[in-house]
Design a protein around this motif. Structure first.
Motif, short mmCIF file in Angstrom:
data_model
loop_
_atom_site.label_atom_id
_atom_site.label_comp_id
_atom_site.label_asym_id
_atom_site.label_seq_id
_atom_site.Cartn_x
_atom_site.Cartn_y
_atom_site.Cartn_z
N VAL A 71 80.91 -1.38 -96.55
CA VAL A 71 81.44 -0.01 -96.57
C VAL A 71 80.53 0.93 -97.35
CG1 VAL A 71 83.36 1.42 -97.43
CG2 VAL A 71 83.83 -0.67 -96.14
N LEU A 72 80.03 0.49 -98.49
CA LEU A 72 79.20 1.38 -99.30
C LEU A 72 77.79 1.55 -98.71
CD1 LEU A 72 80.20 0.47 -102.97
CD2 LEU A 72 81.13 2.24 -101.46
N LEU A 73 77.29 0.53 -98.05
CA LEU A 73 75.92 0.62 -97.52
C LEU A 73 75.85 1.12 -96.08
CD1 LEU A 73 74.33 -2.59 -99.07
CD2 LEU A 73 74.20 -0.22 -99.89
N ASP A 74 76.97 1.17 -95.40
CA ASP A 74 76.93 1.69 -94.03
C ASP A 74 77.66 3.02 -93.93
OD1 ASP A 74 77.26 2.33 -91.29
OD2 ASP A 74 76.90 0.28 -90.73
N PRO A 75 78.98 3.05 -93.76
CA PRO A 75 79.59 4.36 -93.55
C PRO A 75 79.39 5.34 -94.72
CG PRO A 75 81.29 2.65 -93.61
CD PRO A 75 79.97 1.97 -93.63
N PHE A 76 79.42 4.86 -95.95
CA PHE A 76 79.22 5.80 -97.06
C PHE A 76 77.85 6.46 -96.96
CE2 PHE A 76 83.06 4.92 -99.20
CZ PHE A 76 83.14 5.65 -100.37
N THR A 77 76.79 5.68 -96.77
CA THR A 77 75.44 6.26 -96.75
C THR A 77 75.16 7.00 -95.45
OG1 THR A 77 74.48 4.20 -95.96
CG2 THR A 77 74.48 4.55 -98.33
N ARG A 78 75.79 6.58 -94.37
CA ARG A 78 75.52 7.16 -93.05
C ARG A 78 76.33 8.42 -92.80
NH1 ARG A 78 78.06 5.64 -88.46
NH2 ARG A 78 78.85 3.76 -89.45
N LYS A 79 77.55 8.48 -93.32
CA LYS A 79 78.45 9.55 -92.93
C LYS A 79 78.70 10.62 -93.99
CE LYS A 79 81.13 7.16 -89.48
NZ LYS A 79 82.47 7.08 -88.92
N ILE A 80 78.67 10.26 -95.25
CA ILE A 80 79.05 11.23 -96.29
C ILE A 80 77.86 12.14 -96.59
CG2 ILE A 80 79.82 11.54 -98.66
CD1 ILE A 80 81.44 8.96 -98.36
N TRP A 134 70.98 8.04 -91.86
CA TRP A 134 72.04 9.02 -91.66
C TRP A 134 72.57 9.04 -90.24
CZ3 TRP A 134 69.43 13.86 -94.27
CH2 TRP A 134 69.24 13.59 -95.62
N GLY A 135 73.86 9.30 -90.13
CA GLY A 135 74.48 9.54 -88.84
C GLY A 135 74.24 10.98 -88.42
N ILE A 136 74.65 11.33 -87.22
CA ILE A 136 74.39 12.66 -86.66
C ILE A 136 75.02 13.77 -87.51
CG2 ILE A 136 76.36 12.58 -85.06
CD1 ILE A 136 72.96 14.11 -84.23
N GLY A 137 76.23 13.55 -88.00
CA GLY A 137 76.89 14.58 -88.81
C GLY A 137 76.14 14.87 -90.09
N LYS A 138 75.68 13.83 -90.74
CA LYS A 138 74.95 14.00 -91.99
C LYS A 138 73.59 14.66 -91.73
CE LYS A 138 73.92 11.50 -96.23
NZ LYS A 138 74.23 10.29 -97.01
N LYS A 139 72.95 14.30 -90.62
CA LYS A 139 71.68 14.94 -90.26
C LYS A 139 71.88 16.42 -89.98
CE LYS A 139 69.37 10.87 -88.41
NZ LYS A 139 68.87 10.17 -87.22
N LEU A 140 72.96 16.74 -89.30
CA LEU A 140 73.28 18.13 -89.00
C LEU A 140 73.48 18.92 -90.29
CD1 LEU A 140 73.99 20.27 -86.83
CD2 LEU A 140 76.35 19.53 -87.05
N MET A 141 74.25 18.37 -91.21
CA MET A 141 74.49 19.05 -92.48
C MET A 141 73.18 19.26 -93.26
SD MET A 141 77.74 19.71 -92.69
CE MET A 141 78.22 19.88 -94.38
#
Length: 171
Positions: A71-80, A134-141
């Motif tokens: 959780v900390l190494l995937d969605p946390f780093t990719r999405k937040i 990063w996921g797309i949302g984080k890249k966009l931000m």
């Protein structure tokens, strides 16, 4: 552990998380956090709880060192998509929260989770800064911030998103 996702179970987890958060915020464990850590605590705990179930199908009593790491190494780093100081708050917030949950009998493995947290937190902090994670949302931000878009101004944010959509997401 059930191997099938259930909205009902997730809703129950989030309801419990809200109740536990309210208790946690009145505890001595919460008082040990800095003002800045307290500001981020609710979001950290909610996302950790939600994603442990959404990605790993783990209820709080079933959290493991492995699910924590994922959780900390995937969605946390990719999405937040927030400042790096937020990620520095994850370890102290979750440490105090795990101790609190152990004390009130909701989990029994706080020591194992805290041990994993101490190992994973520095890696999470490093990886969240790496754009390739990063996921797309984080890249966009990040793109918007780099262009000077005030991400807290809803109108400005919508204009930026419209512009990105016109460019077919090439940012």
């Amino acid at each position: 552990m059930n191997n099938e996702f259930s909205d009902r179970v997730l809703n129950n987890i989030m309801k419990n998380t809200e109740e536990w958060l309210n208790e946690f915020q009145k505890s001595a464990y919460y008082e040990k956090l800095t003002k800045a850590q307290r500001k981020d605590a609710e979001f950290i705990i909610e996302m950790f709880s939600e994603w442990n179930y959404s990605y790993e199908l783990r209820r709080p009593r079933e959290w493991t060192q492995s699910s924590l790491s994922y959780v900390l190494l995937d969605p946390f780093t990719r999405k937040i998509a927030v400042g790096s100081s937020f990620f520095k708050h994850v370890e102290p917030v979750l440490t105090q929260y795990f101790l609190f949950l152990d004390e009130i009998g909701k989990i029994k493995n706080s020591n194992a989770l805290i041990t994993a947290l101490k190992e994973v937190a520095p890696i999470m902090i490093e990886e969240e800064q790496e754009g390739s994670n990063w996921g797309i949302g984080k890249k966009l931000m990040a793109s918007g911030e780099a262009l000077g878009v005030n991400m807290e101004d809803e109108e400005e944010l919508h204009k930026f998103i419209d512009l990105m959509n016109q460019m077919n997401g090439h940012f």
